[in-house]
Design a protein around this motif. Structure first.
Motif, mmCIF file in Angstrom:
data_model
loop_
_atom_site.group_PDB
_atom_site.id
_atom_site.type_symbol
_atom_site.label_atom_id
_atom_site.label_comp_id
_atom_site.label_asym_id
_atom_site.label_seq_id
_atom_site.Cartn_x
_atom_site.Cartn_y
_atom_site.Cartn_z
ATOM 1 N N SER A 290 0.740 -1.112 0.138
ATOM 2 C CA SER A 290 0.038 -0.066 -0.021
ATOM 3 C C SER A 290 0.822 1.128 0.061
ATOM 4 N N VAL A 291 2.096 0.854 0.311
ATOM 5 C CA VAL A 291 3.015 2.272 0.248
ATOM 6 C C VAL A 291 3.277 2.521 -1.099
ATOM 7 N N SER A 292 3.143 3.939 -1.540
ATOM 8 C CA SER A 292 3.573 4.082 -2.778
ATOM 9 C C SER A 292 4.834 3.983 -3.268
ATOM 10 N N LYS A 293 4.943 3.758 -4.483
ATOM 11 C CA LYS A 293 6.518 3.516 -5.061
ATOM 12 C C LYS A 293 7.460 4.966 -4.940
ATOM 13 N N GLY A 294 6.423 5.910 -4.925
ATOM 14 C CA GLY A 294 7.057 7.325 -4.919
ATOM 15 C C GLY A 294 7.907 7.272 -3.565
ATOM 16 N N GLN A 295 7.375 6.630 -2.592
ATOM 17 C CA GLN A 295 8.305 6.988 -1.280
ATOM 18 C C GLN A 295 9.495 6.044 -1.335
ATOM 19 N N LEU A 296 9.507 4.841 -2.081
ATOM 20 C CA LEU A 296 10.689 4.229 -2.076
ATOM 21 C C LEU A 296 11.718 5.026 -2.818
ATOM 22 N N GLU A 297 11.234 5.598 -3.905
ATOM 23 C CA GLU A 297 12.127 6.467 -4.933
ATOM 24 C C GLU A 297 12.607 7.559 -4.207
ATOM 25 N N ALA A 298 11.963 8.135 -3.335
ATOM 26 C CA ALA A 298 12.320 9.521 -2.671
ATOM 27 C C ALA A 298 13.360 9.002 -1.559
ATOM 28 N N ALA A 299 13.325 7.889 -0.760
ATOM 29 C CA ALA A 299 14.092 7.194 0.146
ATOM 30 C C ALA A 299 15.614 6.869 -0.616
ATOM 31 N N ALA A 300 15.311 6.177 -1.641
ATOM 32 C CA ALA A 300 16.733 5.976 -2.545
ATOM 33 C C ALA A 300 17.297 7.078 -2.712
ATOM 34 N N ALA A 301 16.620 8.192 -3.478
ATOM 35 C CA ALA A 301 17.123 9.433 -3.658
ATOM 36 C C ALA A 301 18.010 10.207 -2.415
ATOM 37 N N LEU A 302 17.576 9.963 -1.382
ATOM 38 C CA LEU A 302 18.075 10.506 -0.091
ATOM 39 C C LEU A 302 19.037 9.503 0.365
ATOM 40 N N GLY A 303 19.371 8.564 -0.221
ATOM 41 C CA GLY A 303 20.818 7.754 0.186
ATOM 42 C C GLY A 303 20.523 6.843 1.061
ATOM 43 N N LEU A 304 19.252 6.446 1.436
ATOM 44 C CA LEU A 304 19.097 5.464 2.214
ATOM 45 C C LEU A 304 19.051 3.899 1.903
ATOM 46 N N LYS A 305 19.558 3.439 2.750
ATOM 47 C CA LYS A 305 20.148 1.688 2.484
ATOM 48 C C LYS A 305 18.604 0.932 2.484
ATOM 49 N N PRO A 306 18.600 -0.239 1.716
ATOM 50 C CA PRO A 306 17.086 -0.741 1.746
ATOM 51 C C PRO A 306 16.596 -1.254 3.038
ATOM 52 N N ASN A 307 17.610 -1.656 3.918
ATOM 53 C CA ASN A 307 17.215 -1.899 5.497
ATOM 54 C C ASN A 307 16.501 -0.770 5.975
ATOM 55 N N GLN A 308 17.197 0.630 5.897
ATOM 56 C CA GLN A 308 16.955 1.564 6.435
ATOM 57 C C GLN A 308 15.274 2.238 5.604
ATOM 58 N N THR A 309 15.409 1.981 4.692
ATOM 59 C CA THR A 309 13.946 2.288 3.763
ATOM 60 C C THR A 309 12.958 1.472 4.491
ATOM 61 N N LEU A 310 13.151 0.240 4.616
ATOM 62 C CA LEU A 310 11.890 -0.637 5.063
ATOM 63 C C LEU A 310 11.741 -0.061 6.518
#
Length: 396
Positions: A290-310
């Motif tokens: 349910s979390v939009s893909k834009g949130q994941l892309e924004a987290a990746a743009a900020l340099g967050l690692k996958p575990n931090q994004t989760l």
């Protein structure tokens, strides 16, 4: 002018039975009357039959001696000196025990398998899918019998017990673990544990506010782990080790001492946890999706690692979708614990059935049983509703 007299006669009258509001009130009154009449008939019939059979009404039987043993009791209980009321208390605590352990384990299984279901690793995702589909489509009662008869029933006898982590034993009679012995000063040490837990909660809140204000992360996990270890350990050493452990000893024919987890308890906890965890896994998966893909892309743009994004982006937002159906699964797990009667676990429902068979106070026993399970459901719902409101999105 004769026609003018008819025009002034006023608005036409409305027949009452054609008014939908009147018809609705009459229908509700009839239904209410039928319900009251049926209830009065049942009450009268029950009173007459109880008088004919010589069964006394009331709850005085709770003070009489139980006269039966309970295989697992978290408090002192003996058939020759404990009452039916205390037997109910034993069953109540056993139900709370298995429900609390089951909820914790089911939550862990649900989150792990829900995340694994979305893994990019093909094998991990397919294994999680097989687990979810198989477990959800097999009746819970059949799973309980499988755990009790096939898995735990196939364990070796006491003489050939399996060693668990060098401190416990597992055999057909259950799991034998070290038993804590509380000496003088143990209360102070327990309060030190409570203080450490409160300190960790306050630290987590402070770290979250700090991150929201400055964007700088704080090693909350490692600091919390250090607090949880050092504070109780320091109190333990300073008070002269008031809490010790009695380890189970393997003799020639049996195990002596220690804490025993009966196979009925283990089978019920495993069955409830694995079964409910499969439903929670799908709830977790839907919440994450349910979390939009834009949130994941924004987290990746900020340099967050996958575990931090989760941990920092996905899970906090997914919880708002996960919690409401998760509440229903917790309620189901608690009520499904009554199936433990099929494998001999002395939960509240099992004890209530025994009391009913011995006393014949069916009405009172059923009323107590309904009140207890209703209280369980209301308490869990109230807590989860509070937690859901706490996790709700706050508009700025």
């Amino acid at each position: 002018m004769a026609a003018g007299g008819r025009a002034g006669s006023g608005p036409p009258r409305v027949v009452l039975w054609r008014d939908p509001r009147v018809r609705g009130l009459v229908a509700q009154a009839l239904v209410l009357g039928l319900v009251i009449a049926a209830g009065a008939y049942l009450v009268h019939n029950t009173i007459v039959n109880r008088e004919r059979l010589g069964v006394a009404s009331g709850f005085d039987f709770l003070g009489r001696l139980a006269g039966f043993d309970v295989s697992q009791s978290l408090i002192d209980f003996a058939s020759d000196r404990s009452s039916y009321g205390r037997a109910f208390l034993v069953g109540l605590l056993n139900t709370l025990y298995v429900a609390a352990v089951g909820i914790v384990l089911a939550t862990i299984i649900g989150f792990v398998m829900g995340i694994a279901r979305l893994s990019s690793n093909w094998l991990v995702a397919r294994l999680a899918l097989v687990y979810i589909e198989v477990i959800r489509n097999v009746p819970l009662l059949l799973q309980l019998i499988f755990w009790y008869v096939v898995v735990l029933g196939a364990l070796p006898g006491p003489r050939d017990s399996l060693v668990v982590l060098g401190i416990g034993y597992l055999n057909v009679r259950g799991l034998f673990l070290p038993k804590p012995i509380f000496g003088e000063g143990a209360v102070v040490e327990l309060w030190a544990v409570v203080a450490a837990i409160l300190a960790v909660i306050l630290l987590a809140r402070w770290a979250r506010r700090r991150r929201e204000a400055t964007g700088q992360p704080f090693p909350t996990f490692w600091v919390s782990l250090a607090i949880l270890i050092t504070v109780p350990l320091g109190a333990h050493l300073a008070l002269g080790a008031p809490i010790s452990f009695e380890y189970p000893q393997l003799t020639r024919f049996r195990l002596e001492g220690g804490l025993v987890l009966l196979p009925e308890f283990l089978a019920l906890v495993l069955g409830l946890s694995v079964y409910t965890g499969a439903f929670l896994a799908e709830i977790v998966r839907s919440g994450i999706l349910s979390v939009s893909k834009g949130q994941l892309e924004a987290a990746a743009a900020l340099g967050l690692k996958p575990n931090q994004t989760l941990r920092l982006v996905v899970i906090p937002q997914a919880l708002r979708v996960i919690i409401p159906p998760q509440t229903s699964q917790y309620l189901n797990l608690t009520k499904n614990s009554s199936l433990g009667v099929a494998i001999g676990y002395p939960d509240f429902f099992n004890v209530a059935g025994t009391v009913n068979n011995q006393t014949g106070q069916a009405v009172e026993v059923i009323a107590i049983t309904m009140a207890v399970y209703l209280s369980f459901s209301l308490a869990i719902s109230a807590f989860m509703n509070w937690y859901n409101a706490k996790m709700a999105l706050v508009e700025r």
